[in-house]
Design an enzyme around this catalytic site. Structure first.
Site, mmCIF file in Angstrom:
data_model
loop_
_atom_site.group_PDB
_atom_site.id
_atom_site.type_symbol
_atom_site.label_atom_id
_atom_site.label_comp_id
_atom_site.label_asym_id
_atom_site.label_seq_id
_atom_site.Cartn_x
_atom_site.Cartn_y
_atom_site.Cartn_z
ATOM 1 N N ALA B 506 0.847 -1.201 0.000
ATOM 2 C CA ALA B 506 0.000 0.000 0.000
ATOM 3 C C ALA B 506 0.879 1.246 0.000
ATOM 4 C CB ALA B 506 -0.929 -0.011 1.206
ATOM 5 N N ARG B 623 -1.663 6.475 8.481
ATOM 6 C CA ARG B 623 -2.880 6.905 7.812
ATOM 7 C C ARG B 623 -3.541 5.719 7.131
ATOM 8 N NH1 ARG B 623 -2.480 11.767 3.814
ATOM 9 N NH2 ARG B 623 -4.661 12.083 3.210
ATOM 10 N N ILE B 624 -4.836 5.593 7.292
ATOM 11 C CA ILE B 624 -5.563 4.494 6.659
ATOM 12 C C ILE B 624 -6.102 5.009 5.325
ATOM 13 C CG2 ILE B 624 -7.451 2.836 6.916
ATOM 14 C CD1 ILE B 624 -5.038 2.571 8.906
ATOM 15 N N LYS B 628 -12.737 1.313 4.579
ATOM 16 C CA LYS B 628 -13.611 0.158 4.346
ATOM 17 C C LYS B 628 -12.781 -1.106 4.084
ATOM 18 C CE LYS B 628 -17.694 -1.087 1.642
ATOM 19 N NZ LYS B 628 -18.619 -0.556 0.618
ATOM 20 N N THR B 629 -11.909 -1.039 3.078
ATOM 21 C CA THR B 629 -11.073 -2.217 2.817
ATOM 22 C C THR B 629 -10.110 -2.425 3.989
ATOM 23 O OG1 THR B 629 -9.563 -0.823 1.548
ATOM 24 C CG2 THR B 629 -11.179 -2.067 0.302
ATOM 25 N N GLN B 633 -9.547 -5.802 6.151
ATOM 26 C CA GLN B 633 -8.259 -6.448 6.398
ATOM 27 C C GLN B 633 -8.125 -6.838 7.863
ATOM 28 O OE1 GLN B 633 -5.354 -7.401 4.606
ATOM 29 N NE2 GLN B 633 -6.987 -7.358 3.111
ATOM 30 N N LYS B 696 1.364 3.232 6.526
ATOM 31 C CA LYS B 696 2.214 2.133 7.014
ATOM 32 C C LYS B 696 1.850 0.748 6.468
ATOM 33 C CE LYS B 696 3.796 3.973 11.457
ATOM 34 N NZ LYS B 696 3.627 3.838 12.918
ATOM 35 N N GLU B 700 -0.996 -7.353 7.746
ATOM 36 C CA GLU B 700 -0.681 -8.422 8.704
ATOM 37 C C GLU B 700 -0.998 -8.077 10.159
ATOM 38 O OE1 GLU B 700 2.493 -9.019 5.438
ATOM 39 O OE2 GLU B 700 2.379 -10.529 6.954
#
Ligand SMILES: Cc1cc2nc3c(=O)[nH]c(=O)nc-3n(C[C@H](O)[C@H](O)[C@H](O)COP(=O)(O)OP(=O)(O)OC[C@H]3O[C@@H](n4cnc5c(N)ncnc54)[C@H](O)[C@@H]3O)c2cc1C
Ligand code: SF4
Lengths: 338, 734
Positions: B506, B623-624, B628-629, B633, B696, B700
């Protein structure tokens, strides 16, 4: 998978004829067990006789108030049939405790009674297994046997029968109607499945060339005080470690009639008339339930990994009887144990 | 125009996936396609003494049976067989290379036929005789033969002495079983051969360029001879990082037979691929009475194959999480007659942190401290391995927000003190930690004058949502609606990307997009300023932004030129820019993601049946990009964590060296009934040091800590400490 011939039976007599004509032939109904075993090369039929379209799909009331269930009734249809839901909720519960919705839609009553053990060695053609290859030895006895039998085992085989439906049917005193080359016969379901003894490759007393036509339930359905409790390694979609079918007839707190059967512990649904007799005429108390559990588990023996099943079964029996006596049957939708 | 980054944008590939338009490796058609079925070894070690395919070849429809003795050439040196992810030490497995049997389930022949059923049937007609050799597959009985892995770990202080002198000590072995990958999509390859002999390899993989390079090496091909594509992957979780053997077999058959060939593994055969290795984690903690740590030691002993040394970082995590003046970490491997393990979601951490966090819980009990309080006492603002600060670390906030959402303050610390009818209620918690890596990735953007952009890169989307975040970042950077962005991924001919793994894609891909978009912005700014009487005349290029399909002055959107106008005046139909991402070299800070996981279990007191009724996972991961995805995860990680805690275990009969539950009826993973409420909290973690976007990666972190939180909750409920996973009900009965 093996190459095989395929015939579609036109009626029951045709199916019997086809069976007689080809000793390597196998009936196929929903195929949910047979096809899996064929993919693993465990079953290698020379011919599949498709009976799935035979007119054995009715559920009818019998003259003496019972129910006759055609061998091809899908497990789902049976569980959700209004007469079964109202009069034999124990059977509905046991069916819904098994497999998944998709499998239950395909699976037939006859196929469910005939499904084979889930013993891992039976499935793995690279390992010895007396049930798959008579005389080759039993890998489970000194191997991985966490989910193997604790009752009725033999030196040749310690496999369990995996069916949930059969456990309820045995408790309810079901009969099996069989059609064969020499006509019709009817036997009690308790006599249908065998113990392994020295012939573990023979699961049932169904004779060569015979076909299950129907299962019959007697009038008495124990619709008020019953419960089916299945204990497994995840909350759904797993075979039983231990399952218990309990049905009581109560007169106040006194037990006038009792039925008790275990699944996941033996080569057949396990029922003990002594255990049931010990409940009859007694108060529905935990002491009497424990006593019944002891009798039902009489003679239980463990191997390296399945000792826990004895204690688990003991506790599950007591719990199921409490659920039945208090008319709070185990829900199959909500997995919290009542 | 609102920004897409940071919003709950739906998957751009969602429709294609649910309608079946998305094609997977085993679904691509080809004229005259042949089908291969794999014959596997049924012994763990020895040699093939005789392999007789004559009966199989007699079966109508069978075209060939490839074996080690009958196949086109394969590379004879390890370098060719070493892919990007191969362990440093060892000699990678070479399918159909020689007569050696190295593990049960090893491919030993490929039956190729006109259709799959025929190939499968004929496979049963291949007769094999072996020269068997003595073998060992049991980690516990071979424990004594463990060899140490070289790791650049600097012991701190004198852990043994500190441990011996500690006021409060806890030491235990935690045993994590082998776990096998069960992604929904089966491993499959379809090799499509064109008239000129070029091969298009549709493969299930997490890295098309890794597979491409590997195949070129293994088959001695030039890069142009073949192309590897993998537009959709039905889950992989690490199993597709290394090229799997079916891709070699499919190419082998295509070369030998000069035809298009498909090889699909069965679910059962996938148990012959990689797995999370069984590991015995020995953790010892020594503390002062106030709960500060004096010593941490963590020794992991894990399974590997005899031909490769696979190991991951199980043991280093305590050094990042908890302050301790003395520490000692070591990792050992036991060589067994099994296939090489492989990465599985949060490899190393999922197992190692499970042990560490169970041990911390046990230490908290011994110290009579609340588990969160203990973790705060040992909280480390610096990564002690290099003594570095973090680019950002909001773990404290994870504890606080997670505890609040969970209601942790209402916990009665005494085991067996909380109940609900016949069920004992347990509340447990654990910390999670993972790395925040970034890798070189290049992206190409082609902008056309109608305001559409194609963004392309060789990276895979293994179901995580890479298509979507790439589209989001590109849409924001180019000032276009997301519908105008077309993302192309997972083709070896596209700009460079490593395997999709390690949670690095990402951040890595997003910044490559930013780089290419910046070049496009500069080009557009130049064009826009060049048009006669440009509204942007006199505006400095850095003040020009892309917004609403136009090139505008920042802060004054009225001064704008449309992309179409700018390109028309510049006589350009398309602008193409390719850029490799660039991250400032910065070794001055540690980069990690963190989480605090809280679990509630309800355990039937008599029967031991466990239900995980609630999980709260509070995650700090910068930061996301897509809430939603992102949430999906983390939820997926939590569900898998439930499986690690309660269900997953590969069961092997060591007399045969065979896996006895190689199917998903008997190899249990959680089903719907096992999954209840999962609450995902993303804690604010601004990070302007790690990279431009402050991203980041979260692939996992979601699983790490979950098994320990559940195990700790089971202890709190029942008073029983189960250190051998999975926690099945039989372990709670006595
Ligand atoms: C993943 C999985 C999970 C499962 N979980 C459970 C579970 O939890 N509990 C449970 O009880 N079951 C479970 N099952 C088993 C399932 O109930 C059986 O597969 C099913 O009932 C078999 O019915 P069928 O009609 O599909 O039989 P088929 O597969 O068609 O046949 C099975 C056998 O019965 C014979 N047969 C079929 N009909 C007749 C007949 N009329 N007369 C004589 N012989 C006949 C066939 O020759 C064959 O040998 C599971 C199955 C799977 C695949
Ligand atoms: S228990 Fe029965 S089915 Fe299992 S290996 Fe032994 S003989 Fe075969």
């Amino acid at each position: 998978m093996n190459n095989f011939q395929y015939s579609r039976a036109t009626d029951v007599a045709d199916a019997i004829r086809l069976l007689a004509a080809d000793p390597g032939a196998k009936l196929i109904a929903g195929g949910t067990n047979l096809i899996d075993l064929m993919k693993e090369n465990v079953e290698r039929p020379s011919r599949l006789i498709d009976i799935s379209r035979l007119p054995l799909r009715d559920i009818e009331e019998t003259a003496d108030g019972g129910l006759r269930i055609g061998a091809l009734v899908p497990n789902s249809d049976l569980a959700y049939h209004p007469l079964v839901e109202q009069r034999y909720p124990l059977l509905a519960a046991a069916i819904l405790a098994g497999a998944s919705a998709q499998l239950r839609n395909m699976a037939s009553v006859g196929g469910n009674l005939m499904q084979r053990t889930r013993c891992a060695y039976f499935y793995d053609t690279a390992t010895p297994c007396n049930k798959r290859e008579p005389g080759s030895g039993c890998s489970a006895i000194d191997g991985l046997n966490r989910n193997h039998a604790i009752l009725g085992t033999s030196a040749s085989c310690i496999a369990t029968n995996p069916s949930d439906m059969s456990v309820a049917l045995v408790a309810l005193g079901a009969l099996v109607h069989i059609a064969g080359p020499s006509g019709q016969r009817t036997i009690a379901l308790t006599d249908f499945h065998r113990l392994p003894e020295d012939k573990p490759h023979v699961d049932t007393n169904l004779g060569t060339g015979e076909i299950i036509a129907a299962v019959e339930l007697p009038k008495h359905g124990f619709a008020r005080n019953y419960s089916y409790l299945k204990i497994r390694d995840r909350l759904s979609y797993a075979f039983a470690l231990v399952s218990v079918a309990a049905a009581l007839e109560l007169d106040g707190n006194a037990i006038s009639e009792a039925r008790l059967a275990l699944g996941g512990v033996a080569h057949k649904p396990w029922r003990s008339l002594e255990a049931e007799a010990a409940l009859r005429g007694r108060a529905a108390t935990s002491d009497h339930f424990s006593r019944a559990a002891d009798l039902l588990l009489h003679g239980a023996t463990a191997r390296a990994h399945n000792r826990f099943k004895i204690e688990l079964a003991r506790r599950a029996i007591a719990r199921t009887l409490i659920q039945a006596a208090s008319a709070t049957p185990q829900s199959q939708a909500h997995k919290k144990i009542a | 125009m609102k920004a897409y980054v940071g919003t709950p944008t739906s998957r751009v590939d969602g429709r294609a996936k649910v309608t079946g338009a998305a094609k997977y490796a085993g679904e691509f058609p080809a004229d005259g396609l042949l089908h291969g079925f794999v014959v596997e070894s049924t012994i763990p070690r020895g040699r093939i003494a005789r392999l007789d395919a004559s009966d199989a070849l007699q079966v109508k429809g069978v075209v060939d049976v490839l074996t080690h003795a009958h196949r086109p050439p394969l590379a004879d040196n390890d370098d060719a067989w070493k892919d990007e992810v191969a362990p440093e030490k060892g000699s990678p497995f070479r399918p159909l290379y020689d007569d050696r049997i190295r593990f049960n389930g090893q491919p030993i022949a490929l039956v190729v036929a006109d259709d799959w059923e025929t190939a499968k049937f004929a496979a049963t007609r291949v007769r094999v005789e072996y020269d068997r050799e003595a073998f060992a597959t049991d980690l516990e009985s071979e424990h004594g033969k463990a060899g140490k892995v070289d790791r650049p770990h600097k012991p701190r202080g004198d852990a043994a002495a500190a441990l011996a002198g500690a006021a409060v000590r806890h030491q235990a072995d935690y045993v994590l079983p082998t776990e096998h990958h069960n992604p929904m999509e089966l491993y499959a390859t379809t090799v499509v051969r064109d008239g000129s002999g070029r091969l298009t390899v549709h493969d299930k993989t997490q890295g098309v360029q890794n597979v491409h390079k590997y195949l070129c090496g293994v088959f001695n091909k030039r890069p142009d001879d073949l192309r590897v594509v993998s537009p959709y992957v039905g889950g992989a979780f690490g199993s597709g990082l290394r090229p799997q053997y079916q891709v070699v077999l499919a190419v082998l058959a295509a070369l030998e037979l000069k035809r298009s060939v498909r090889v699909v593994l069965t679910r059962q055969q996938m148990y012959g691929l990689g797995y999370r290795p069984m590991t015995i984690e020995r953790v010892a903690l020594g503390a002062k009475p106030d709960g500060t740590l004096d010593a941490v030691t963590h020794e992991a002993t894990a399974v590997t194959s005899r031909y490769e040394d696979f190991s991951r970082n199980d043991t280093g995590w305590a050094e990042q999480l908890y302050k301790s003046p003395n520490s000692l970490f070591s990792h050992k491997l036991v060589d067994l007659d099994v296939s090489t393990p492989c990465d599985m979601r949060a490899p190393g951490a999922a197992s190692g942190v499970c042990a560490l966090e169970c041990a911390m819980d046990e230490l908290a009990v011994a110290l009579k401290l609340d588990p969160i309080e203990l973790r705060l006492k040992c909280y480390s603002d610096r990564d002690q391995s290099e003594d570095l600060p973090y680019t950002s670390k909001q773990l404290r906030e994870c504890y606080a927000r997670g505890a609040e959402a969970f209601g942790w303050s209402r916990r009665n610390p005494a085991p067996r003190s909380m109940r609900n009818g016949k069920e004992l209620v347990g509340w447990g918690m654990a910390t999670g930690v993972w790395e925040a890596l970034q890798m070189p990735v290049a992206v190409r953007i082609v902008l056309t004058s109608n305001g559409h952009a194609e963004v392309s890169c060789a990276a895979s989307d293994i179901g995580t949502g890479t298509y979507t975040i790439v589209a989001q970042v590109a849409a924001d950077a180019l000032g276009l609606p997301i519908e105008n962005i077309d993302v192309k991924l997972a083709d070896s001919t596209l700009p460079q990307a490593p395997v999709e793994g390690g949670s690095w894609m990402a951040a890595s891909a997003a910044h490559a997009v930013l780089g290419a978009a910046e070049d496009i912005r500069q080009e557009l700014a130049r064009l826009a300023k060049a048009i006669p009487a440009s509204p942007l005349g006199g505006v400095d290029a850095p003040d020009v932004i892309l917004v609403d399909g136009a090139i505008a002055k920042a802060g004054d959107k009225a001064r704008a030129v449309s992309i179409a106008d700018a390109m028309r005046h510049g006589k350009l139909e398309r602008i193409e820019k390719q850029k490799l991402n660039h991250f400032a070299e910065d070794r001055s800070h540690a980069r990690n993601t963190h989480s605090a996981v809280f679990a509630e279990v309800k355990v039937d007191e008599e029967l031991g049946v466990i239900r995980v009724t609630r999980v709260v996972s509070a995650v700090a991961a910068g930061r996301i990009l897509n809430t939603k995805t992102g949430r999906s995860q983390i939820m997926g990680g939590v569900v898998w964590g439930i499986g690690m805690a309660l269900h997953e275990e590969t069961v092997m009969d060591h007399r045969f060296g065979r896996i006895m539950n190689a199917n998903i009826a008997e190899y249990h993973i959680p089903v719907n009934a096992d999954v209840h409420d999962i609450d995902v909290i993303f804690v604010d973690e601004p990070d302007d040091r790690i990279n431009q976007l402050g991203v980041k990666g979260i692939g996992e972190i979601g699983i790490v800590g979950v098994p320990a939180a559940i195990a700790n909750a089971v202890y709190h409920a029942t008073g029983k400490r189960i250190r051998r996973f999975p926690i099945t009900l039989d372990k709670l009965l006595d």
